[in-house]
Scaffold this motif. Structure first.
Motif, PDB file in Angstrom:
ATOM      1  N   THR A  89      22.472  55.381 -35.103  1.00  0.00           N
ATOM      2  CA  THR A  89      21.420  56.332 -34.786  1.00  0.00           C
ATOM      3  C   THR A  89      20.974  57.072 -36.037  1.00  0.00           C
ATOM      4  O   THR A  89      21.763  57.325 -36.942  1.00  0.00           O
TER       5      THR A  89
ATOM      6  N   ASN B 287      15.783  53.349 -24.160  1.00  0.00           N
ATOM      7  CA  ASN B 287      16.329  52.265 -24.963  1.00  0.00           C
ATOM      8  C   ASN B 287      15.544  50.997 -24.703  1.00  0.00           C
ATOM      9  O   ASN B 287      15.431  50.557 -23.554  1.00  0.00           O
TER      10      ASN B 287
ATOM     11  N   SER C 129      16.388  59.840 -22.767  1.00  0.00           N
ATOM     12  CA  SER C 129      16.398  58.766 -23.756  1.00  0.00           C
ATOM     13  C   SER C 129      15.716  57.533 -23.182  1.00  0.00           C
ATOM     14  O   SER C 129      15.646  57.349 -21.959  1.00  0.00           O
TER      15      SER C 129
ATOM     16  N   GLN D  58      18.944  65.942 -21.410  1.00  0.00           N
ATOM     17  CA  GLN D  58      18.847  64.844 -22.368  1.00  0.00           C
ATOM     18  C   GLN D  58      18.047  63.716 -21.743  1.00  0.00           C
ATOM     19  O   GLN D  58      18.313  63.288 -20.618  1.00  0.00           O
TER      20      GLN D  58
ATOM     21  N   LYS E 282      27.254  63.430 -26.970  1.00  0.00           N
ATOM     22  CA  LYS E 282      26.418  62.960 -25.878  1.00  0.00           C
ATOM     23  C   LYS E 282      27.115  63.185 -24.546  1.00  0.00           C
ATOM     24  O   LYS E 282      28.334  63.267 -24.479  1.00  0.00           O
TER      25      LYS E 282
ATOM     26  N   ALA F 295      16.262  59.322 -28.250  1.00  0.00           N
ATOM     27  CA  ALA F 295      16.962  60.298 -27.412  1.00  0.00           C
ATOM     28  C   ALA F 295      16.574  61.705 -27.834  1.00  0.00           C
ATOM     29  O   ALA F 295      16.542  62.019 -29.033  1.00  0.00           O
TER      30      ALA F 295
END
Length: 818
Positions: free
Chosen positions: A807, A772, A770, A768, A816, A779
């Motif tokens: 989201t 921000n 992501s 994963q 997650k 993500a």
């Protein structure tokens, strides 16, 4: 700079703005303020001074005015700066509006007209503009040219405004505005301290906390380069609560992505708002195309509910539900439901209820109820690898009360263990209802160190072996719904001291247990009752603890002194249980039914290494425990069966892994090492050496590393290499490494695998990544499950993260891995 304080009319301030007269666009009756006082036409002065006493002073007032007027004109004509013009009306008549301007001011009837950086200050509000016309009777203001309005956390910029300073109602044209909202930290949602920014053709302000916005562009990003925006022809903003958008569309880099006829978003410190959530869409190799949505309902601050459904193009449909409530300060209730209607006949459902409450008078209620239809369903549709491989479903509900060393408990316990998927087999155990009453050791004598305690219980039991086929050596157990069980066990404890260095504790107990059903020699369930009476004796010897201190005094007096201590703590415990001569007649409802005769001694040593810094509490850095049992009765009163897995209470107390295939004189040597040097990392390693097999049978290693605040790594290795009859051979490695967190700004990455070395199979794999920003994030995730014949699944997930909202995408929060 000119200043003017104007008393507002209370009657109009208390009325609705729609009942007050509108502001005239142009001045018609010019009038100037003189020497800080209002000026009035002569006719108005005559109307005011109608009393005889007032008429007597009229001539004197006129003479004084005539005398001072030339002097005032001389000073004004000479270019001297104007003094502040002020009026101090009585507070009972209403508020005071302060007007200031760099340019000229004049009066026309009830209007005050000013130009050049005009500012009206009233009750914490500021209205600024190049030109303002203010009516002191209606409190209406007309402003144009670089209009700015500020009040608390609200800021508006417009080309033109009609506004009532007393009622807080008005209209602004061609507006750009911000609302600063203090958000509470939330570990599940990206939160930004950016203000809510909006642009609109027209804004109607209908009070201190309510706006109607026309042709609105809304975002929390930098308005110069917004990464995302909401556009709506009409929006309603209620400060501290919510923003509602009608016929809105979500735009990413100004490109329309999602349209909705009605949408809401939180506009206050609480990120809770009822409504339909953002749809979820994705793809999976086992489920196919996935599309779903949920409805979130939060009618009150202490309760919310989520209901949703998903469509799987290859499998069928799923239903989800969640209920949360905290009706009182010490009470919480949670309910979760998940079900799948599957075309491949692997569907099912699972649900959980979790509740707890601290009741008056030291009563406590706890409920954790879980229900699963089948292990196949969990393997096929669980969202995480950890959930998918969990084959146990446990439930417990109890009400407890502790008082003066006594404990009273009413409980319901359920345990269902799924063993195989094809065929579907499971063992269900129920202990409900059950009542327990007991006491800790208490001494009725003041001078004699003799302590008494007891345990008593009464309950109903049930066991059901589901899906098993009877054989010549195995008969499935299925009891009646309520098999009674009663037990009473008094005990006496006497502590002994042999000088200052040696102490021991002796405990003697008598236990009598009644079962309403039993097993026949062939293994079938019988209604014949069974009573068990056994005596227990325990002698716990504690030799002296050896310890040594380390650490010298530091030359730097500003630093706290660090001291270290090493301890060696040996222990020896002897235990003898006798009187259980009918072991094979007991139905295995729980661990109490695995009690057998035993004559054993447990011996071991524990080493600890401590650190103490200054006046802080000591911290245990390293501990190492070695322990083993020796059994003087290798058959445990005849309970051991050769050639099969034996699970007995005397064996379970030293290690959770089965090790007895026949009579045993000793248990494995268990070594447990834990290292925790102050938070940078901690590790634990468990080793078991079986002297009968002459090899290490269990290896377990867990390492957690966190050298920096944002970096983390977890490595786990577990290996079972005893006889396959005891438990299947296993050798697995799990690794999870990452940098960042779910709501951290910047790049965050996490990767993990679960590899089965014995079968050379990669069971679970995920990556994963992501990013921000200050107002949004993105993500991406790849996840793979390989769970035998039930499920092999590759999933690609994506989520666009919107600050303060949630989201967009199919990467749910609960899935997650941060």
């Amino acid at each position: 700079m000119h200043h003017l304080f104007v008393e507002t009319t209370p009657s109009c301030a208390w009325k609705d703005a729609r009942r007050c007269s509108a502001v005239s666009p142009l001045a018609t009756q010019p009038a100037n303020a003189m020497l800080g006082y209002r000026t009035y036409p002569i006719a108005q002065i005559l109307r005011v001074n109608r009393h005889s006493q007032a008429r007597n002073f009229f001539t004197l007032q006129l003479l004084l005015l005539t005398t001072l007027l030339p002097l005032a004109l001389f000073f004004f004509g000479a270019g001297a700066p104007a003094n502040a013009q002020q009026i101090h009306p009585p507070a009972a008549k209403g508020g005071v509006a302060e007007l200031s301007a760099k340019g000229p001011q004049r009066r026309q009837g009830n209007l005050f007209i000013a130009d050049d950086d005009v500012d009206i200050h009233y009750a914490g509000q500021h209205l600024r503009a190049d030109h303002i016309e203010y009516n002191d009777q209606t409190n209406e203001a007309f402003a144009r040219g670089h209009v700015q309005y500020d009040f608390e956390n609200q800021h508006l910029e417009a080309d033109e405004a009609h506004y009532n300073v007393a009622t807080g109602r008005g209209t602004f044209l061609n507006v750009r505005g911000t609302v600063k909202i203090e958000r509470r930290p939330n570990p599940t949602i990206l939160v930004t301290d950016n203000p809510l920014y909006f642009e609109a053709q027209q804004i109607e302000r209908l009070g201190s906390d309510f706006y109607i916005i026309h042709q609105a562009w809304i975002t929390v990003c930098d308005p110069r380069r917004p990464k995302w925006q909401f556009y709506a022809p009409r929006a309603r903003l209620r400060l501290g609560k919510t923003m509602a958008l009608v016929n809105a569309n979500f735009r990413l880099f100004r490109v329309p992505i999602i349209w909705t006829p009605y949408a809401t978003a939180p506009a206050g410190p609480k990120l809770r708002q009822s409504g339909i959530l953002v749809p979820v869409a994705g793809n999976s190799t086992s489920k196919g195309f996935v599309f779903g949505d949920e409805f979130y309902w939060a009618p009150v601050t202490w309760m919310d509910t989520t209901l949703g459904a998903e469509y799987f193009s290859r499998r069928g449909s799923a239903q989800r539900g969640q209920f949360r409530a905290t009706p009182w300060e010490n009470t919480s209730i949670r309910y979760n439901y998940f079900a799948v209607i599957d075309r491949l006949h692997q569907g099912g459902h699972e649900q959980r209820v979790a509740a707890q409450s601290l009741l008056p008078h030291n009563w406590r209620f706890v409920a954790d109820i879980n229900e699963l239809s089948s292990l196949t369903f969990r393997l096929a549709f669980s969202d995480t690898f950890g959930e998918a491989i969990n084959s146990e479903v446990r439930s417990s509900t109890f009400l407890t009360h502790n008082f003066r060393g006594f404990s009273f408990n009413v409980a319901s316990l359920n345990d269902r263990s799924f063993l195989t998927t094809n065929p579907q087999t499971s063992v269900s155990l129920r202990n409900a209802p059950q009542v327990r009453f007991g006491s800790v050791e208490q001494s009725p004598f003041e001078r004699l160190p003799i302590y008494f305690g007891f345990d008593a219980l009464a309950g109903a039991l049930k066991r059901d072996d589901v899906g098993f086929t009877p054989t010549a050596t195995f008969v499935p157990i299925a009891t009646s719904d309520f098999v009674p069980r009663l037990e009473f066990a008094p005990r006496v404890t006497v502590p002994l001291h042999f000088g200052p260095w040696l102490s021991a504790t002796t405990t003697a107990a008598f236990r009598t247990t009644y079962y309403g059903s039993s097993l026949t020699p062939a293994g079938a369930v019988s209604t014949q009752s069974l009573t068990r009476n056994d005596g227990e004796f325990t002698f716990d010897l504690r030799p002296p603890t050896l310890e040594r201190f380390f650490g010298s005094i530091s030359s730097d007096k500003t630093k706290p002194r660090r001291r270290y201590k090493h301890t060696i703590e040996p222990h020896i415990t002897y235990r003898n249980i006798t009187g259980i001569n009918n072991f094979f007649q007991f139905i295995r409802f729980d661990a109490d039914a695995t009690r057998t005769n035993t004559n054993e001694v447990e011996y071991g040593v524990t080493q600890r290494f401590w650190m103490k810094s200054g006046d802080d509490q000591p911290q245990e850095l390293v501990s190492w425990r070695l322990v083993q049992k020796h059994y003087f009765d290798p058959t445990f009163g005849g309970a051991i069966v050769n050639g099969q897995r034996n699970v007995l209470e005397p064996l379970d107390s030293v290690t959770p892994f089965a090790f007895a295939l026949g009579p045993r004189n000793s248990s494995p040597i268990v070594s447990d090492i834990r290292i925790n040097p102050g938070g940078l990392f901690d590790t634990e390693q468990t080793l078991e050496y079986d002297p009968q097999l002459h090899k290490v049978t269990v290896i377990g290693t867990l390492v957690k590393i966190k050298p920096y605040r944002e970096f983390f790594a977890t490595i786990a290795h577990f290996r079972l290499q005893a006889d396959p009859i005891l438990q299947p051979l296993s050798n697995q490695v799990r690794v999870l490494m990452g940098y960042g967190s779910e709501t951290r700004r910047g790049f965050n990455v996490t990767s993990g695998i679960s590899y089965d070395i014995t079968n050379s199979a990669l069971q679970d794999q995920l990556v994963q990544v992501s990013y921000n920003g200050k107002c949004c994030g993105l993500a991406l995730e790849y996840r793979r499950f390989a769970l035998g014949q039930v499920r092999t699944d590759n999933q690609f997930r994506i989520a666009f993260i919107v600050a303060n909202i949630g989201t967009f995408g199919n990467l749910r929060h609960q899935e997650k891995i941060f």
